[in-house]
Design a protein around this motif. Structure first.
Motif, PDB file in Angstrom:
ATOM      1  N   GLY A  69     -33.448   7.737   3.758  1.00 29.37           N
ATOM      2  CA  GLY A  69     -32.080   7.416   3.335  1.00 29.37           C
ATOM      3  C   GLY A  69     -31.044   8.215   4.110  1.00 29.37           C
ATOM      4  O   GLY A  69     -30.042   7.668   4.575  1.00 29.37           O
ATOM      5  N   PHE A  70     -31.309   9.512   4.290  1.00 24.97           N
ATOM      6  CA  PHE A  70     -30.351  10.357   5.015  1.00 24.97           C
ATOM      7  C   PHE A  70     -30.281   9.986   6.495  1.00 24.97           C
ATOM      8  O   PHE A  70     -29.205   9.938   7.077  1.00 24.97           O
ATOM      9  CB  PHE A  70     -30.726  11.827   4.876  1.00 24.97           C
ATOM     10  CG  PHE A  70     -30.352  12.409   3.536  1.00 24.97           C
ATOM     11  CD1 PHE A  70     -29.102  12.183   2.981  1.00 24.97           C
ATOM     12  CD2 PHE A  70     -31.251  13.187   2.817  1.00 24.97           C
ATOM     13  CE1 PHE A  70     -28.760  12.710   1.745  1.00 24.97           C
ATOM     14  CE2 PHE A  70     -30.918  13.720   1.586  1.00 24.97           C
ATOM     15  CZ  PHE A  70     -29.669  13.484   1.038  1.00 24.97           C
ATOM     16  N   ASN A  71     -31.442   9.747   7.085  1.00 24.43           N
ATOM     17  CA  ASN A  71     -31.436   9.416   8.512  1.00 24.43           C
ATOM     18  C   ASN A  71     -30.655   8.137   8.788  1.00 24.43           C
ATOM     19  O   ASN A  71     -29.997   8.003   9.803  1.00 24.43           O
ATOM     20  CB  ASN A  71     -32.875   9.245   9.034  1.00 24.43           C
ATOM     21  CG  ASN A  71     -33.549  10.582   9.209  1.00 24.43           C
ATOM     22  OD1 ASN A  71     -32.881  11.593   9.420  1.00 24.43           O
ATOM     23  ND2 ASN A  71     -34.857  10.612   9.093  1.00 24.43           N
ATOM     24  N   MET A  72     -30.767   7.200   7.850  1.00 26.85           N
ATOM     25  CA  MET A  72     -30.093   5.918   8.028  1.00 26.85           C
ATOM     26  C   MET A  72     -28.582   6.038   7.825  1.00 26.85           C
ATOM     27  O   MET A  72     -27.815   5.313   8.430  1.00 26.85           O
ATOM     28  CB  MET A  72     -30.594   4.924   6.965  1.00 26.85           C
ATOM     29  CG  MET A  72     -31.944   4.351   7.243  1.00 26.85           C
ATOM     30  SD  MET A  72     -31.767   3.056   8.445  1.00 26.85           S
ATOM     31  CE  MET A  72     -33.241   3.336   9.376  1.00 26.85           C
ATOM     32  N   SER A  73     -28.174   6.931   6.923  1.00 31.33           N
ATOM     33  CA  SER A  73     -26.797   6.827   6.417  1.00 31.33           C
ATOM     34  C   SER A  73     -25.912   8.031   6.703  1.00 31.33           C
ATOM     35  O   SER A  73     -24.778   8.055   6.253  1.00 31.33           O
ATOM     36  CB  SER A  73     -26.860   6.637   4.897  1.00 31.33           C
ATOM     37  OG  SER A  73     -27.441   7.788   4.306  1.00 31.33           O
ATOM     38  N   ARG A  74     -26.382   9.001   7.467  1.00 26.96           N
ATOM     39  CA  ARG A  74     -25.668  10.272   7.528  1.00 26.96           C
ATOM     40  C   ARG A  74     -24.207  10.160   7.989  1.00 26.96           C
ATOM     41  O   ARG A  74     -23.372  10.976   7.646  1.00 26.96           O
ATOM     42  CB  ARG A  74     -26.418  11.308   8.368  1.00 26.96           C
ATOM     43  CG  ARG A  74     -26.521  11.000   9.828  1.00 26.96           C
ATOM     44  CD  ARG A  74     -27.203  12.127  10.566  1.00 26.96           C
ATOM     45  NE  ARG A  74     -26.469  13.397  10.474  1.00 26.96           N
ATOM     46  CZ  ARG A  74     -25.387  13.675  11.185  1.00 26.96           C
ATOM     47  NH1 ARG A  74     -24.902  12.792  12.026  1.00 26.96           N
ATOM     48  NH2 ARG A  74     -24.796  14.837  11.066  1.00 26.96           N
ATOM     49  N   SER A  75     -23.907   9.106   8.747  1.00 26.84           N
ATOM     50  CA  SER A  75     -22.533   9.007   9.256  1.00 26.84           C
ATOM     51  C   SER A  75     -21.594   8.297   8.280  1.00 26.84           C
ATOM     52  O   SER A  75     -20.420   8.149   8.546  1.00 26.84           O
ATOM     53  CB  SER A  75     -22.532   8.263  10.598  1.00 26.84           C
ATOM     54  OG  SER A  75     -23.010   6.950  10.380  1.00 26.84           O
ATOM     55  N   ILE A  76     -22.130   7.844   7.166  1.00 25.34           N
ATOM     56  CA  ILE A  76     -21.270   7.130   6.206  1.00 25.34           C
ATOM     57  C   ILE A  76     -21.280   7.880   4.886  1.00 25.34           C
ATOM     58  O   ILE A  76     -22.288   7.887   4.169  1.00 25.34           O
ATOM     59  CB  ILE A  76     -21.763   5.688   5.999  1.00 25.34           C
ATOM     60  CG1 ILE A  76     -21.799   4.990   7.354  1.00 25.34           C
ATOM     61  CG2 ILE A  76     -20.858   4.926   5.038  1.00 25.34           C
ATOM     62  CD1 ILE A  76     -22.610   3.752   7.349  1.00 25.34           C
ATOM     63  N   PHE A  77     -20.160   8.476   4.585  1.00 22.51           N
ATOM     64  CA  PHE A  77     -20.092   9.356   3.422  1.00 22.51           C
ATOM     65  C   PHE A  77     -20.627   8.695   2.152  1.00 22.51           C
ATOM     66  O   PHE A  77     -21.519   9.226   1.487  1.00 22.51           O
ATOM     67  CB  PHE A  77     -18.634   9.795   3.223  1.00 22.51           C
ATOM     68  CG  PHE A  77     -18.466  10.847   2.175  1.00 22.51           C
ATOM     69  CD1 PHE A  77     -18.385  12.186   2.520  1.00 22.51           C
ATOM     70  CD2 PHE A  77     -18.412  10.512   0.825  1.00 22.51           C
ATOM     71  CE1 PHE A  77     -18.247  13.162   1.552  1.00 22.51           C
ATOM     72  CE2 PHE A  77     -18.279  11.484  -0.150  1.00 22.51           C
ATOM     73  CZ  PHE A  77     -18.190  12.812   0.210  1.00 22.51           C
ATOM     74  N   GLY A  78     -20.079   7.539   1.814  1.00 25.72           N
ATOM     75  CA  GLY A  78     -20.453   6.892   0.550  1.00 25.72           C
ATOM     76  C   GLY A  78     -21.947   6.695   0.421  1.00 25.72           C
ATOM     77  O   GLY A  78     -22.553   7.002  -0.603  1.00 25.72           O
ATOM     78  N   GLN A  79     -22.559   6.238   1.501  1.00 28.27           N
ATOM     79  CA  GLN A  79     -23.985   5.927   1.406  1.00 28.27           C
ATOM     80  C   GLN A  79     -24.856   7.188   1.491  1.00 28.27           C
ATOM     81  O   GLN A  79     -25.866   7.298   0.800  1.00 28.27           O
ATOM     82  CB  GLN A  79     -24.393   4.930   2.498  1.00 28.27           C
ATOM     83  CG  GLN A  79     -25.758   4.333   2.192  1.00 28.27           C
ATOM     84  CD  GLN A  79     -25.941   2.923   2.721  1.00 28.27           C
ATOM     85  OE1 GLN A  79     -25.022   2.318   3.245  1.00 28.27           O
ATOM     86  NE2 GLN A  79     -27.130   2.400   2.585  1.00 28.27           N
ATOM     87  N   ALA A  80     -24.443   8.139   2.317  1.00 31.20           N
ATOM     88  CA  ALA A  80     -25.228   9.377   2.442  1.00 31.20           C
ATOM     89  C   ALA A  80     -25.177  10.172   1.136  1.00 31.20           C
ATOM     90  O   ALA A  80     -26.189  10.712   0.688  1.00 31.20           O
ATOM     91  CB  ALA A  80     -24.697  10.213   3.599  1.00 31.20           C
ATOM     92  N   TRP A  81     -24.002  10.234   0.526  1.00 28.45           N
ATOM     93  CA  TRP A  81     -23.895  10.980  -0.740  1.00 28.45           C
ATOM     94  C   TRP A  81     -24.635  10.260  -1.870  1.00 28.45           C
ATOM     95  O   TRP A  81     -25.177  10.882  -2.754  1.00 28.45           O
ATOM     96  CB  TRP A  81     -22.414  11.213  -1.096  1.00 28.45           C
ATOM     97  CG  TRP A  81     -21.930  12.570  -0.667  1.00 28.45           C
ATOM     98  CD1 TRP A  81     -21.457  13.553  -1.482  1.00 28.45           C
ATOM     99  CD2 TRP A  81     -21.860  13.098   0.666  1.00 28.45           C
ATOM    100  NE1 TRP A  81     -21.129  14.664  -0.736  1.00 28.45           N
ATOM    101  CE2 TRP A  81     -21.369  14.412   0.585  1.00 28.45           C
ATOM    102  CE3 TRP A  81     -22.197  12.604   1.937  1.00 28.45           C
ATOM    103  CZ2 TRP A  81     -21.183  15.229   1.701  1.00 28.45           C
ATOM    104  CZ3 TRP A  81     -22.010  13.414   3.049  1.00 28.45           C
ATOM    105  CH2 TRP A  81     -21.511  14.705   2.925  1.00 28.45           C
TER     106      TRP A  81
END
Lengths: 284, 94
Positions: A69-81
């Motif tokens: 999940g983190f690797n996929m989403s780290r650049s998008i705050f909403g999804q990473a959080w």
């Protein structure tokens, strides 16, 4: 995949709505919210043990799920959080199931540790390779998990097992909330790129299996026990069809895309089949 | 449509959805279970879509989700054919 600022802002707002409800209404802890003092081991049998152990096993892959999940989403705050919050909630599920198994005497500490070793000796690999596929997979997997826990909630209530009812009620409620979040993300994807989203949807649904299917020891044997999984009818009626509706699409649209994907695959195989002998001749 | 024709169309649809199981599907009966035949959720949707196209029908989602036996499929088709027949009769009487 780059995501524009408007989309990032929408995802941030969606996450904030999710997080506000989680923080204000949905938070629970394993010490105060589960009535452990009412635990009655006589209400359990080996089938319960296998069910809870299986649920626990699936939840134990949290390190792999969150890493993905983190690797996929780290650049998008909403999804990473969201991934961070999701991992926290799922980790609590594994804890609650573990505590139930050991406190009720369904498994000894050693048996549990052996099982945990077996589980963690394998690594979960996501069937999704993009954020969009992750959201689609998440929407189906979370609703399926919710349905499984909900069934167990009703069963525990019928049997007067207050402790287990509370455990699966709390965990199930979290799963339903996760499903809602993923559905919103997929709706955004549908708005931005309906064709691409449908292609991903078809691929995920066609190959869908629960995360534990290839990892949990004796999974096939376990799902023979009622309540470990869902029947095809349950999955269809309560997971596939409502999820498609929530994405604003229909089963006919889905099948059209699946058929087109299959036709393309066949065409490619035929082309490769024709090309292979020619390549051999050329090599000679 | 006769019972034999209904069963033949179901068989055709299932083979279309799961060509790798054609040999098994050749022997289906009304009492055959789709799960036992290895038809998964997508296979069921694909087969029903095939039948819907052939009959210009649309099976209600809730009823389709409950299909387990070949006879359940047959019941859905009969229901459609009957209501369609009624509509044709109504059209003729108008």
């Amino acid at each position: 995949m780059s995501v524009d600022r408007i989309r990032k802002e929408r995802m941030y707002r969606t996450y904030m709505e999710f997080f506000e409800i989680a923080e204000k209404k949905r938070r629970w802890n394993i010490w105060d919210d589960i009535p452990w003092e009412k635990l009655n081991p006589a209400l359990n049998d080996e089938a319960d043990a296998v069910r809870i152990e299986t649920f626990c096993g699936v939840e134990l892959y949290v390190p792999d799920y969150t890493a993905h999940g983190f690797n996929m989403s780290r650049s998008i705050f909403g999804q990473a959080w969201f991934a961070a919050n999701w991992g926290y909630e799922e980790s609590k599920h594994a804890l609650a199931f573990r505590e139930y198994l050991v406190r009720s005497g369904l498994r000894t500490q050693d048996q549990y540790m052996d099982y945990e070793d077996q589980i963690l000796s394998k690594v979960w690999i996501s069937p999704a390779s993009t954020m969009r596929q992750t959201s689609i997979y998440g929407a189906f997997q979370e609703i399926a998990t919710y349905l499984i826990y909900h069934q167990q909630y009703q069963k525990a209530l019928r049997e007067g097992n207050e402790v287990l009812a509370r455990v699966v009620q709390l965990t199930g409620r979290d799963e339903a909330a996760h499903c809602g979040f993923y559905r919103k993300l997929v709706a955004f994807e549908m708005e931005d790129d309906p064709q691409g989203t449908m292609e991903d949807l078809a691929q995920i649904v066609k190959n869908f299996q629960m995360p534990g299917a290839a990892l949990i020891p004796d999974y096939e044997k376990r799902v023979q026990i009622e309540g470990v999984g869902l029947t095809r009818q349950q999955f269809m009626a309560h997971a596939i069809l409502p999820t498609l509706r929530s994405f604003g699409t229909t089963r006919s649209d889905l099948i059209k895309i699946i058929r087109a994907q299959e036709a393309r695959k066949k065409e490619r195989r035929e082309r490769e089949g024709e090309a292979a002998p020619a390549a051999l001749v050329a090599a000679e | 449509m006769s019972e034999e024709e209904i069963l033949a169309l179901i068989r055709e649809a299932l083979v279309y959805a799961a060509p790798d199981k054609a040999a098994q599907l050749d022997r289906i009966e009304w009492s055959s279970s789709l799960s036992n035949l290895g038809i998964d959720s997508i296979g069921l949707l694909d087969a029903s879509s095939y039948i819907e196209d052939k009959l210009a029908a649309h099976f209600p989602d809730d009823k389709l989700a409950r299909v387990e036996l070949v006879s359940d499929f047959g019941a859905l088709m009969r229901q459609h054919l009957q209501s369609n027949g009624h509509q044709d009769e109504r059209r003729q009487s108008l």
